[in-house]
Design a protein around this motif. Structure first.
Motif, PDB file in Angstrom:
ATOM      1  N   SER A 106      36.523  52.070  33.139  1.00 56.24           N
ATOM      2  CA  SER A 106      37.477  51.277  33.917  1.00 56.24           C
ATOM      3  C   SER A 106      36.876  49.932  34.324  1.00 56.24           C
ATOM      4  O   SER A 106      37.513  48.874  34.163  1.00 56.24           O
ATOM      5  CB  SER A 106      37.897  52.064  35.158  1.00 56.24           C
ATOM      6  OG  SER A 106      38.916  51.386  35.856  1.00 56.24           O
ATOM      7  N   VAL A 109      36.281  47.634  31.040  1.00 54.78           N
ATOM      8  CA  VAL A 109      37.507  47.066  30.463  1.00 54.78           C
ATOM      9  C   VAL A 109      38.122  46.058  31.424  1.00 54.78           C
ATOM     10  O   VAL A 109      38.626  44.994  31.003  1.00 54.78           O
ATOM     11  CB  VAL A 109      38.508  48.184  30.127  1.00 54.78           C
ATOM     12  CG1 VAL A 109      39.842  47.583  29.653  1.00 54.78           C
ATOM     13  CG2 VAL A 109      37.932  49.103  29.063  1.00 54.78           C
ATOM     14  N   TYR A 110      38.074  46.347  32.722  1.00 50.09           N
ATOM     15  CA  TYR A 110      38.635  45.423  33.702  1.00 50.09           C
ATOM     16  C   TYR A 110      37.912  44.072  33.658  1.00 50.09           C
ATOM     17  O   TYR A 110      38.551  43.007  33.686  1.00 50.09           O
ATOM     18  CB  TYR A 110      38.540  46.023  35.099  1.00 50.09           C
ATOM     19  CG  TYR A 110      39.063  45.108  36.183  1.00 50.09           C
ATOM     20  CD1 TYR A 110      40.430  44.978  36.408  1.00 50.09           C
ATOM     21  CD2 TYR A 110      38.176  44.375  36.972  1.00 50.09           C
ATOM     22  CE1 TYR A 110      40.901  44.126  37.394  1.00 50.09           C
ATOM     23  CE2 TYR A 110      38.639  43.524  37.962  1.00 50.09           C
ATOM     24  CZ  TYR A 110      40.003  43.410  38.172  1.00 50.09           C
ATOM     25  OH  TYR A 110      40.477  42.566  39.143  1.00 50.09           O
ATOM     26  N   GLU A 111      36.600  44.094  33.573  1.00 47.87           N
ATOM     27  CA  GLU A 111      35.833  42.849  33.546  1.00 47.87           C
ATOM     28  C   GLU A 111      36.097  42.059  32.263  1.00 47.87           C
ATOM     29  O   GLU A 111      36.093  40.829  32.263  1.00 47.87           O
ATOM     30  CB  GLU A 111      34.328  43.150  33.655  1.00 47.87           C
ATOM     31  CG  GLU A 111      33.913  43.715  35.001  1.00 47.87           C
ATOM     32  CD  GLU A 111      34.143  42.737  36.143  1.00 47.87           C
ATOM     33  OE1 GLU A 111      34.093  41.514  35.886  1.00 47.87           O
ATOM     34  OE2 GLU A 111      34.388  43.196  37.277  1.00 47.87           O
ATOM     35  N   THR A 113      38.916  42.066  30.530  1.00 45.17           N
ATOM     36  CA  THR A 113      40.337  41.721  30.313  1.00 45.17           C
ATOM     37  C   THR A 113      40.944  41.046  31.535  1.00 45.17           C
ATOM     38  O   THR A 113      42.155  41.131  31.751  1.00 45.17           O
ATOM     39  CB  THR A 113      41.145  42.987  29.972  1.00 45.17           C
ATOM     40  OG1 THR A 113      41.024  43.930  31.064  1.00 45.17           O
ATOM     41  CG2 THR A 113      40.657  43.630  28.690  1.00 45.17           C
ATOM     42  N   GLN A 114      40.158  40.347  32.318  1.00 40.70           N
ATOM     43  CA  GLN A 114      40.707  39.707  33.512  1.00 40.70           C
ATOM     44  C   GLN A 114      41.700  38.611  33.156  1.00 40.70           C
ATOM     45  O   GLN A 114      42.577  38.270  33.958  1.00 40.70           O
ATOM     46  CB  GLN A 114      39.576  39.126  34.360  1.00 40.70           C
ATOM     47  CG  GLN A 114      38.708  40.185  35.007  1.00 40.70           C
ATOM     48  CD  GLN A 114      37.746  39.591  36.024  1.00 40.70           C
ATOM     49  OE1 GLN A 114      38.058  38.598  36.679  1.00 40.70           O
ATOM     50  NE2 GLN A 114      36.574  40.195  36.153  1.00 40.70           N
ATOM     51  N   SER A 118      47.952  42.540  33.813  1.00 37.12           N
ATOM     52  CA  SER A 118      47.450  43.805  34.355  1.00 37.12           C
ATOM     53  C   SER A 118      47.952  45.005  33.570  1.00 37.12           C
ATOM     54  O   SER A 118      47.231  46.002  33.404  1.00 37.12           O
ATOM     55  CB  SER A 118      47.871  43.938  35.820  1.00 37.12           C
ATOM     56  OG  SER A 118      47.316  42.904  36.587  1.00 37.12           O
ATOM     57  N   THR A 121      45.754  45.662  30.720  1.00 37.62           N
ATOM     58  CA  THR A 121      44.473  46.209  31.169  1.00 37.62           C
ATOM     59  C   THR A 121      44.581  47.712  31.414  1.00 37.62           C
ATOM     60  O   THR A 121      43.737  48.495  30.980  1.00 37.62           O
ATOM     61  CB  THR A 121      44.013  45.495  32.453  1.00 37.62           C
ATOM     62  OG1 THR A 121      43.849  44.105  32.191  1.00 37.62           O
ATOM     63  CG2 THR A 121      42.711  46.089  32.964  1.00 37.62           C
ATOM     64  N   ALA A 124      44.939  49.532  28.115  1.00 44.79           N
ATOM     65  CA  ALA A 124      43.681  49.578  27.365  1.00 44.79           C
ATOM     66  C   ALA A 124      42.713  50.603  27.972  1.00 44.79           C
ATOM     67  O   ALA A 124      42.047  51.353  27.238  1.00 44.79           O
ATOM     68  CB  ALA A 124      43.039  48.194  27.345  1.00 44.79           C
ATOM     69  N   ILE A 125      42.640  50.652  29.302  1.00 47.56           N
ATOM     70  CA  ILE A 125      41.750  51.614  29.966  1.00 47.56           C
ATOM     71  C   ILE A 125      42.165  53.042  29.642  1.00 47.56           C
ATOM     72  O   ILE A 125      41.332  53.889  29.285  1.00 47.56           O
ATOM     73  CB  ILE A 125      41.756  51.372  31.491  1.00 47.56           C
ATOM     74  CG1 ILE A 125      41.018  50.059  31.813  1.00 47.56           C
ATOM     75  CG2 ILE A 125      41.118  52.538  32.229  1.00 47.56           C
ATOM     76  CD1 ILE A 125      41.112  49.651  33.262  1.00 47.56           C
ATOM     77  N   LEU A 153      40.466  52.095  38.832  1.00 43.02           N
ATOM     78  CA  LEU A 153      41.280  50.886  38.668  1.00 43.02           C
ATOM     79  C   LEU A 153      42.170  50.653  39.879  1.00 43.02           C
ATOM     80  O   LEU A 153      42.401  49.509  40.291  1.00 43.02           O
ATOM     81  CB  LEU A 153      42.135  51.014  37.401  1.00 43.02           C
ATOM     82  CG  LEU A 153      43.017  49.825  37.035  1.00 43.02           C
ATOM     83  CD1 LEU A 153      42.163  48.606  36.707  1.00 43.02           C
ATOM     84  CD2 LEU A 153      43.919  50.176  35.864  1.00 43.02           C
TER      85      LEU A 153
END
Length: 385
Positions: A106, A109-111, A113-114, A118, A121, A124-125, A153
């Motif tokens: 989490s 992928v968050y970092e 796809t900033q 959302s 994101t 994808a997670i 997330l």
């Protein structure tokens, strides 16, 4: 007056009943409580209650940064309280590892796809988490990967390091307590459930044999569709019995009680295997009897008739299935001995009928021979066990 029984444990010769299974017509409330505590579900409930209570109490004694989230510890305890010590330990480390993996996915992928919406994101997670869940490493704990990923997330990204410490750390603490309680508090060997499953399968198998015998005595043969349904019920019972026997083997791993009950566990394993082998043979016997049609054959002209001789043999086999254990010290015949003698006599009559017949008498000679061999193998399996 006491002696050593066939199974090696002490018996009361006067009562002709093994002390291990001695029956009391009025067990009283103490006996009822003991019987209740032997139920696997009751034991697991007690262990789970104690483990979650201890986990909570330990967690609230930690520094405020952790004690404010003490409810994560009972969650870990519940995860780890399973029917066997091996399963508890496996669930504990696999669950914690799956949670940590979900958290890491989490955050990563968050970092990365900033700059994207959302919704993408989140998608994808979840997609990556579900793919990771396909690894055989996780076993039944696979769903924790995607659960932890979404949890991080939604509530943990503001301070992921602290959240990982709180959630994963306290869950690991609770899981360790769950494993400890499972190991210390009447660690389960699953013997009671296995004995129940074997007994139920034996009774179903014996009824199966007795019903075929009754059908033959009525001058009929088993209806293929009816016996197909019966076989499916027997297959389900066999699956439950095999599963219970497997759990006994798993329960012996790292179990401090395993040495004490090693003999009984081995008996259960051998009994389950014997019932399994006999059930396979009986399935073949049913098909052969349907194919043979004993009441419609020329071979039926021999003495009492093939159908009746087959019925007596099936009844004899059913009696041995219903009497799996000796109940005396061996100095006098018991019910099991009598059932084996009866089955042997019926099988000898069937063999005699076969010997008086030839292929020229009836084209069903080979089917009758196969039935006879199957009966002989099934009886030998039960006798040896």
């Amino acid at each position: 007056m006491h002696g050593k029984g066939r199974a090696g444990y002490e018996t009361d010769v006067t009562l002709r009943r093994p002390k291990l299974f001695r029956y009391s017509p009025h067990p009283g409330w103490v006996g009822l409580v003991k019987a209740w505590l032997l139920q696997p579900g009751v034991q697991r409930a007690i262990r789970a209650a104690l483990a979650t209570g201890l986990a909570w109490q330990v967690a609230v004694l930690l520094p405020p940064m952790l004690s404010d989230y003490a409810y994560y510890a009972p969650l870990g305890a519940v995860i780890a309280v399973l029917p066997t010590i091996a399963d508890s330990a496996s669930a504990a480390w696999r669950s914690v590892l799956a949670i940590l993996t979900g958290f890491a996915l989490s955050v990563l992928v968050y970092e990365l796809t900033q700059a994207v919406p959302s919704a993408l994101t989140v998608a994808a997670i979840v997609a990556l988490a579900v793919l990771v869940e396909q690894l055989k490493l996780w076993r039944e704990q696979a769903s924790w990967v995607s659960f932890a990923a979404v949890l991080m997330l939604t509530v943990g990204l503001d301070d992921p390091d602290t959240y990982v410490l709180r959630y994963a750390g306290l869950t690991m603490l609770g899981a360790a307590i769950g494993v400890l309680v499972t190991t210390v508090l009447f660690p389960p060997l699953q013997l009671t459930r296995a004995v129940e499953q074997i007994g139920g399968t034996r009774e179903l198998l014996a009824r199966h044999l007795a019903d075929i015998a009754a059908t033959l005595r009525d001058g009929r043969v088993p209806d293929p569709e009816e016996w197909h349904d019966r076989n499916r019920r027997l297959d389900r019972a066999l699956d439950r019995m095999r599963g219970a026997a497997t759990r006994v083997e798993r329960a012996r791993r790292a179990n401090p009680r395993a040495r004490r009950w090693q003999g009984r566990a081995s008996e259960i394993r051998e009994e389950a295997r014997a019932v399994d082998r006999v059930a396979v043979l009986v399935d073949d016997l049913t098909s052969l009897v349907v194919e043979f049609h004993p009441h419609r054959r020329g071979i039926d002209q021999v003495d009492a008739g093939t159908g009746w001789v087959l019925a007596d043999t099936l009844d004899g086999l059913a009696g041995v299935v219903r009497a799996p254990h000796h109940t005396t010290d061996g100095s006098t015949p018991d019910e099991r001995d009598e059932q084996i003698i009866r089955a042997d006599a019926a099988l000898r009559r069937l063999v005699g009928l076969l010997r008086q017949s030839t292929v020229d008498d009836d084209e069903g000679f080979f089917a009758l021979g196969a039935v006879t061999v199957g009966m002989h193998r099934a009886l030998d399996t039960l006798r040896d066990r």
